[in-house]
Design an enzyme around this catalytic site. Structure first.
Site, PDB file in Angstrom:
ATOM      1  N   CYS B 236       0.818  -1.216   0.000  1.00 56.27           N
ATOM      2  CA  CYS B 236       0.000   0.000   0.000  1.00 56.27           C
ATOM      3  C   CYS B 236       0.848   1.262   0.000  1.00 56.27           C
ATOM      4  O   CYS B 236       0.460   2.285  -0.567  1.00 56.27           O
ATOM      5  CB  CYS B 236      -0.950   0.008   1.196  1.00 56.27           C
ATOM      6  SG  CYS B 236      -2.246  -1.223   1.039  1.00 56.27           S
ATOM      7  N   CYS B 409      14.740   8.853  -6.643  1.00 61.05           N
ATOM      8  CA  CYS B 409      13.320   8.463  -6.584  1.00 61.05           C
ATOM      9  C   CYS B 409      12.863   8.711  -5.157  1.00 61.05           C
ATOM     10  O   CYS B 409      13.454   9.532  -4.468  1.00 61.05           O
ATOM     11  CB  CYS B 409      13.130   7.018  -7.025  1.00 61.05           C
ATOM     12  SG  CYS B 409      13.927   5.829  -5.943  1.00 61.05           S
TER      13      CYS B 409
END
Lengths: 86, 456
Positions: B236, B409
């Site tokens: 998630c 990132c």
């Protein structure tokens, strides 16, 4: 003999193919593993989930293997990898 | 002298008042404190209830008058115990509805603590429970809702060592966990102890539900004999999730648990229910009965006791992000090293390889954004922009050396993969470049360099 079916991609398979669904033309008489190979030839990245996926035809689970399946026009094929989140 | 005595008396009275106030406060706190279990203990059997009290009748009146449910259904509920594995997005609504409906006993298991980023979906926890054990926080909410439900919070990680002892003490198990090893562990423990497993999962805008090991139906291993490769599993925190999606799936789980517990039975034993939140569609796939060849519930099982599920799945029993280590030390720089490159205004290209939706949340001002997937697929418009930007940096450089490219990132996993892709492209698909990964990504930048940079 070929037939036109709708393929629905769920969870990881939608991510790997970049599609939620598509209409494809495939042989109307084939085994589930041949059906799977047809999908992989269209979307090679799918091969990564080969061993952990539920394949369903007309909303019914079919084991991936030497299982014969007859497809009719408009049939629904679903590729369903498990979700593990919660 | 007299003055001193009266002064002391006044002080004494004040202290006595203070003691009374503290005692009252202590009593209150004690009342609201639920014993948090750090290990599995043996529970006394649930008290049998022969009849409903007047208060029960009033509280449950709206479900009592359902012909499918009735007084017997309510009594059955009160004599059923349910173990909720995971008090997150699924477990919260599930525990809430089980308690509201009057389940006899609910075990709430979670090893984690409440964080701010949980609150959009884990609706039993509140702002004031941040940092608290989730099991404790959920137990408080459940107690507030229905104090007649026996509630047992477990602040521990389910493991091959404790799972059987725990699961054997409950009638129904609900898998609300967030990772693959735990799903196999719960499945095997349920098969070995003969308990029905009401299992749901959710990610992004999708949910799935099946009742495993129930009335001749399959178990999780029948459907998924082999775990997915770890890199094929999205959690998630990486994939995202809209809070109401596990909310709907957790409610569905509650429904099936209540049907089993009340005696009506579930119809999801040989069904895989799928929810597509985007299209607002439910689909149901008919499953077969259990597989004779299944490793745990089949005719000749090879799994006869619990095993090492982290090893079996090749991943940790958590949904926390994995830390990849794909590169050598000289292919990486720390955020501090990158900061000094920026401070020295050395010519370079900063490449942010996150998906666009994350770049919209926050990004460094000079970065070029090309998602990792576009690099992997060699998206032509992106490669063109990349070539252009490399060319521009080359013009700024006085010497003939290769253009330095720093890749960033969120956490430093995708950026390592991107470094590998770019190294393959260097000198062929783009000009020669020296590529380095910024360790720990933007979250390390936020923690160590710029505290005003948002974390997500």
């Amino acid at each position: 003999m070929t037939t036109e079916v709708s393929v629905f991609y769920f969870a990881k398979s939608a991510e790997l193919t970049g599609l939620k669904s598509e209409t494809i033309r495939v042989a109307s008489e084939l085994t589930t593993v041949e059906l799977w190979q047809d999908l992989v030839s269209r979307h090679p990245r799918l091969s990564a989930v080969r061993d952990s996926v539920v394949l369903a035809v007309r909303q019914e689970y079919l084991a991936l293997g030497d299982v014969r399946v007859s497809l009719r026009d408009g049939d629904e094929v679903a590729v369903i990898p498990p979700l593990s989140g919660g | 002298m007299a003055e001193e005595v009266s002064c002391l008396k006044a002080r004494l009275m004040e202290k006595e008042k203070e003691i009374v106030a503290l005692k009252n406060k202590l009593a209150l706190e004690k009342n609201s404190l639920i014993d948090l279990q750090e290990k599995v203990t043996t529970l006394p059997p649930l008290k049998l209830k022969a009849a409903l009290s007047n208060e029960d009748i009033m509280r449950y009146s709206r479900q009592l008058i359902l012909p499918e449910f009735g007084v017997q259904g309510q009594l059955n509920l009160s004599q059923t115990s349910v173990l909720v594995v995971g008090c997150g997005g699924l477990g919260c609504p599930l525990a809430q509805y089980l308690a509201a409906a009057g389940i006899g006993r609910v075990g709430l298991l979670d090893y984690d603590e409440v964080e701010l980023s949980n609150l959009h979906r884990q609706v039993l926890h509140g702002e004031d429970s941040q940092g608290q054990a989730k099991a404790q926080s959920a137990a408080h909410a459940v107690r507030r809702l229905n104090s007649t439900v026996e509630c047992i919070p477990y602040h521990l990680q389910l493991s091959p060592e404790n799972a059987l002892q725990l699961i054997q003490q409950y009638d129904i198990v609900a898998d609300c966990s967030d990772n693959v090893p735990t799903r196999y562990l719960v499945n095997d423990a349920c098969v070995l102890s003969g308990k029905p497993l009401v299992s749901a999962s959710a990610l992004r805008m999708e949910g799935q539900l099946t009742v495993y090991n129930y009335r001749g139906g399959p178990c999780y291993r029948c459907l998924y004999p082999k775990p997915p490769p770890p890199e094929m599993v999205t959690n998630c925190s990486d994939g995202g999730i809209l809070g109401v999606v596990p909310g709907i799936m957790g409610c569905f789980q509650a429904l099936e648990v209540l049907k089993i517990a009340s005696g009506q039975g579930s119809s999801c034993g040989q069904q895989l229910l799928m929810f597509d939140a985007q299209d607002a569609k439910f689909r149901s796939i008919r499953l077969r009965s259990k597989q004779a060849s299944c490793a745990v519930c089949g005719e000749n099982p090879t799994v006869t006791h619990l095993v090492d599920y982290e090893k079996f799945c090749g991943s940790a029993a958590t949904d926390k992000c994995r830390r990849l280590s794909l590169l050598s030390k000289d292919q990486r720089v720390t955020v501090q090293e990158y900061k000094s490159i920026v401070d020295n205004t050395a010519a370079h290209l900063l490449l942010d390889v996150r998906p666009l939706v994350e770049v919209d949340i926050c990004h460094l001002p000079t970065s070029l954004n090309i998602p990792l997937s576009s690099l992997e697929d060699r998206k032509s418009e992106h490669i063109r922009v990349l070539k252009e930007r490399i060319g521009r940096v080359k013009e700024q450089m006085s010497n003939e050396s290769q253009v330095p490219v720093y890749v960033i990132c969120k956490l430093g996993n995708d950026s390592q993969k991107a470094v590998q892709v770019l190294e393959k492209m260097s000198g062929s698909e783009v000009d020669f470049v020296t590529v380095k990964d910024i360790c720990g990504g933007l979250m390390a930048w936020a923690q160590k360099i710029d505290p005003s940079f948002p974390q997500y």
